[in-house]
Write an enzyme that holds these catalytic residues in place. Structure first.
Site, mmCIF file in Angstrom:
data_model
loop_
_atom_site.group_PDB
_atom_site.id
_atom_site.type_symbol
_atom_site.label_atom_id
_atom_site.label_comp_id
_atom_site.label_asym_id
_atom_site.label_seq_id
_atom_site.Cartn_x
_atom_site.Cartn_y
_atom_site.Cartn_z
ATOM 1 N N PRO A 12 -54.678 14.486 2.386
ATOM 2 C CA PRO A 12 -55.669 13.511 1.931
ATOM 3 C C PRO A 12 -56.124 12.499 2.990
ATOM 4 O O PRO A 12 -56.947 11.652 2.692
ATOM 5 C CB PRO A 12 -54.935 12.793 0.791
ATOM 6 C CG PRO A 12 -53.488 12.858 1.173
ATOM 7 C CD PRO A 12 -53.308 14.179 1.878
ATOM 8 N N LYS A 54 -52.834 10.883 8.073
ATOM 9 C CA LYS A 54 -52.718 10.948 9.539
ATOM 10 C C LYS A 54 -54.091 10.841 10.204
ATOM 11 O O LYS A 54 -54.206 10.263 11.275
ATOM 12 C CB LYS A 54 -51.964 12.217 9.939
ATOM 13 C CG LYS A 54 -50.514 12.173 9.427
ATOM 14 C CD LYS A 54 -49.677 13.305 9.902
ATOM 15 C CE LYS A 54 -48.255 13.213 9.374
ATOM 16 N NZ LYS A 54 -48.064 13.684 7.987
ATOM 17 N N GLU A 78 -60.301 19.998 6.676
ATOM 18 C CA GLU A 78 -59.488 20.388 5.515
ATOM 19 C C GLU A 78 -60.091 21.650 4.909
ATOM 20 O O GLU A 78 -61.266 21.690 4.604
ATOM 21 C CB GLU A 78 -59.450 19.235 4.496
ATOM 22 C CG GLU A 78 -58.857 19.603 3.145
ATOM 23 C CD GLU A 78 -57.448 20.178 3.204
ATOM 24 O OE1 GLU A 78 -56.609 19.653 3.948
ATOM 25 O OE2 GLU A 78 -57.189 21.186 2.512
ATOM 26 N N CYS A 120 -43.365 18.369 6.415
ATOM 27 C CA CYS A 120 -42.473 17.492 5.645
ATOM 28 C C CYS A 120 -41.412 18.353 4.981
ATOM 29 O O CYS A 120 -41.086 18.168 3.822
ATOM 30 C CB CYS A 120 -43.251 16.654 4.639
ATOM 31 S SG CYS A 120 -44.159 17.628 3.442
HETATM 32 N N1 SAM Z 1 -52.247 15.529 7.237
HETATM 33 C C1 SAM Z 1 -52.374 15.193 5.835
HETATM 34 C C2 SAM Z 1 -52.097 13.717 5.667
HETATM 35 O O1 SAM Z 1 -51.419 13.121 6.508
HETATM 36 O O2 SAM Z 1 -52.596 13.128 4.689
HETATM 37 C C3 SAM Z 1 -51.490 16.078 4.976
HETATM 38 C C4 SAM Z 1 -51.737 17.536 5.190
HETATM 39 S S1 SAM Z 1 -50.901 18.595 4.083
HETATM 40 C C5 SAM Z 1 -49.279 18.521 4.649
HETATM 41 C C6 SAM Z 1 -51.437 20.170 4.597
HETATM 42 C C7 SAM Z 1 -52.891 20.499 4.318
HETATM 43 O O3 SAM Z 1 -53.147 21.824 4.831
HETATM 44 C C8 SAM Z 1 -53.261 20.547 2.853
HETATM 45 O O4 SAM Z 1 -54.290 19.628 2.583
HETATM 46 C C9 SAM Z 1 -53.720 21.973 2.603
HETATM 47 O O5 SAM Z 1 -54.843 22.080 1.740
HETATM 48 C C10 SAM Z 1 -54.096 22.459 3.993
HETATM 49 N N2 SAM Z 1 -54.008 23.939 4.140
HETATM 50 C C11 SAM Z 1 -53.553 24.841 3.250
HETATM 51 N N3 SAM Z 1 -53.685 26.108 3.740
HETATM 52 C C12 SAM Z 1 -54.236 25.990 4.953
HETATM 53 C C13 SAM Z 1 -54.626 26.926 5.941
HETATM 54 N N4 SAM Z 1 -54.457 28.222 5.784
HETATM 55 N N5 SAM Z 1 -55.193 26.443 7.055
HETATM 56 C C14 SAM Z 1 -55.361 25.112 7.226
HETATM 57 N N6 SAM Z 1 -54.994 24.183 6.335
HETATM 58 C C15 SAM Z 1 -54.442 24.620 5.217
#
Ligand code: SAM
Length: 424
Positions: A110, A113, A131, A229
């Site tokens: 969301p 970072k 995203e 995480c």
């Molecule tokens: N960096 C974010 C923050 O600090 O708020 C949190 C990111 S979260 C751990 C990982 C994100 O990767 C999710 O929003 C998810 O939708 C996305 N994601 C899922 N599959 C993915 C893919 N194949 N390639 C890239 N991003 C992906």
């Protein structure tokens, strides 16, 4: 109290301090806020903070806080802080960002970072915040808007497309990968429900694909930071080992595991790598043009409302944006570049400003109506309020000098223009 998956307990049983690790799940999750120093200095925030602030040791703008309703205050709506899990704030400082660099956040929603990166960039340089998931991308955009980030392009596409469109373009790349979320067990019940060794394998495969695309977007001499995480080795240490053996041009600088019994936080893994070979790509910059009649509508409105003349303006015949210097031509995916300023009114006669613009402005840059706490709450609920008869036209509503959104003043009444979805 929730139950940890038995297999997870078994897998973790060989870590140092295992008993203390298990015990850490008996306390409520630790929370933090990051002060948004794009809008307010940490020092000034401390003077008006509604919470007790205790410094998070690894990020100068992050503070431990307790209590409920962190996301429901007027200062939150004004974008003065972002609520973030404390150990998650340890990752971005490892990018060692200097203002003016080009930075990619490949898995950004969301936006914790991404908005932190934006603070380090200080609205100079370029942040591409990507995203893959369209609905999550909307949340990302709304956080970027609230925090008033200007030098950003929000994209919604697969990492493969980013690698193809920005080859060796970035100075720094962050992969905050989708993972099995073992550090989220306390915060999200679904993380426990979805946990399985099969899911760890699936995540690990996906992470290694994402990492290889991230490597392509990074310039030679650039820095790559990978984080999760979760505590699963397959997604953390082993992921990095196999990336390094498949990409000999990368050198490991450091790996760190923040575990919930060793630090005050829910836990994170991070690895920092340096790309030794490769070049910095030549970028074919695009040159946006301005539609003359739309530009005139905008400039008329600007001269009556803003105290400065915006540069880098691009308009089609409906909408106005500011664009980023130093940004390549990209095609074939959703890309919101720069700041969306607003659009033509339905009757085509006037310019109407966007909420995004209001949130990027400083108090001295715009005609504004300063309100007290009770009126600010009224405004955030979507209600009109009384104002001086002398006020006419578009005004930013400010609380303690910080913009909350637009109103339109007519005959002593300030009509509310806060977008419906943001009203509380
Ligand atoms: N960096 C974010 C923050 O600090 O708020 C949190 C990111 S979260 C751990 C990982 C994100 O990767 C999710 O929003 C998810 O939708 C996305 N994601 C899922 N599959 C993915 C893919 N194949 N390639 C890239 N991003 C992906």
């Amino acid at each position: 109290m929730f139950e940890l998956p038995e297999k997870f307990i078994r897998r973790m049983s060989d870590i140092d301090g295992f008993e203390a690790f298990l015990k850490s799940y008996e306390t409520p999750p630790v929370r933090a806020i990051r002060v948004n120093n794009l809008k307010i200095s940490v020092e000034d925030f401390k003077k008006i903070s509604p919470f007790d602030l205790k410094q998070v040791p690894w990020e100068k703008t992050a503070f431990y806080v307790s209590g409920e309703g962190l996301g429901k205050t007027i200062l939150h709506a004004a974008g003065l802080y972002y609520v973030q899990e404390p150990s998650a704030t340890a990752v971005v400082p490892e990018l060692e960002i200097a203002a003016g660099e080009r930075v990619l956040d490949l898995c950004a929603a969301p936006g914790g970072k991404s908005t932190q990166i934006a603070q380090y960039l200080n609205n100079k340089g370029v942040l591409v915040s990507n995203e893959i998931d369209f609905d999550r991308c909307k949340i990302l955009k709304s956080n970027i808007e609230r925090l008033g980030v200007k030098n950003v392009a929000v994209t919604c596409c697969a990492p493969e497309k980013i690698a193809e469109s920005f080859p060796e373009y970035f100075d720094k790349v962050l992969v905050d990968a989708p993972c099995s979320g073992e550090g989220m067990f306390k915060k999200e019940e679904s993380a426990i429900k979805e946990w399985s060794e099969e899911n760890i394998k699936r995540c690990s495969k996906r992470q290694s694909e994402i990492l290889s695309f991230a490597a392509q977007a990074l310039k030679g001499g650039g820095r790559l930071v990978y984080s999760t995480c979760t505590f699963a080795k397959e997604e953390d240490e082993e992921q990095i080992e196999s990336f390094l053996s498949a990409h000999p041009e990368f050198k490991l600088i450091k790996m760190k595991k923040l575990l919930p019994h060793e630090v005050k936080g829910e836990g994170h893994f991070l690895a920092v790598m340096h790309k030794q070979n490769g070049s910095r790509a030549e970028v074919k910059l695009r040159k946006p043009k301005a539609n003359e009649s739309m530009l005139k509508l905008y400039r008329d409105w600007e001269s009556q409302t803003l105290n400065f003349k915006a540069d880098n303006i691009y308009c089609d015949n409906e909408r106005v944006y500011s664009f980023l210097n130093d940004f390549p031509e990209v095609y074939g995916f959703h890309c919101d570049e720069g700041v969306y300023f607003g659009a033509k009114s339905p009757d085509g006669k006037r310019f109407e400003p966007s909420h995004r613009l209001a949130m990027c402005l400083k108090a001295d840059e715009v005609k504004r109506i300063e309100v007290d706490e009770a009126t600010a709450l009224k405004y955030l609920k979507g209600l009109t309020f009384d104002c001086a008869e002398s006020e006419k036209g578009w005004r930013v509503v400010t609380y303690m000098g910080y913009p909350l959104g637009w109103c339109k003043a007519v005959a002593g009444v300030a009509k509310n223009h806060l977008p419906k979805g943001l009203r509380i």
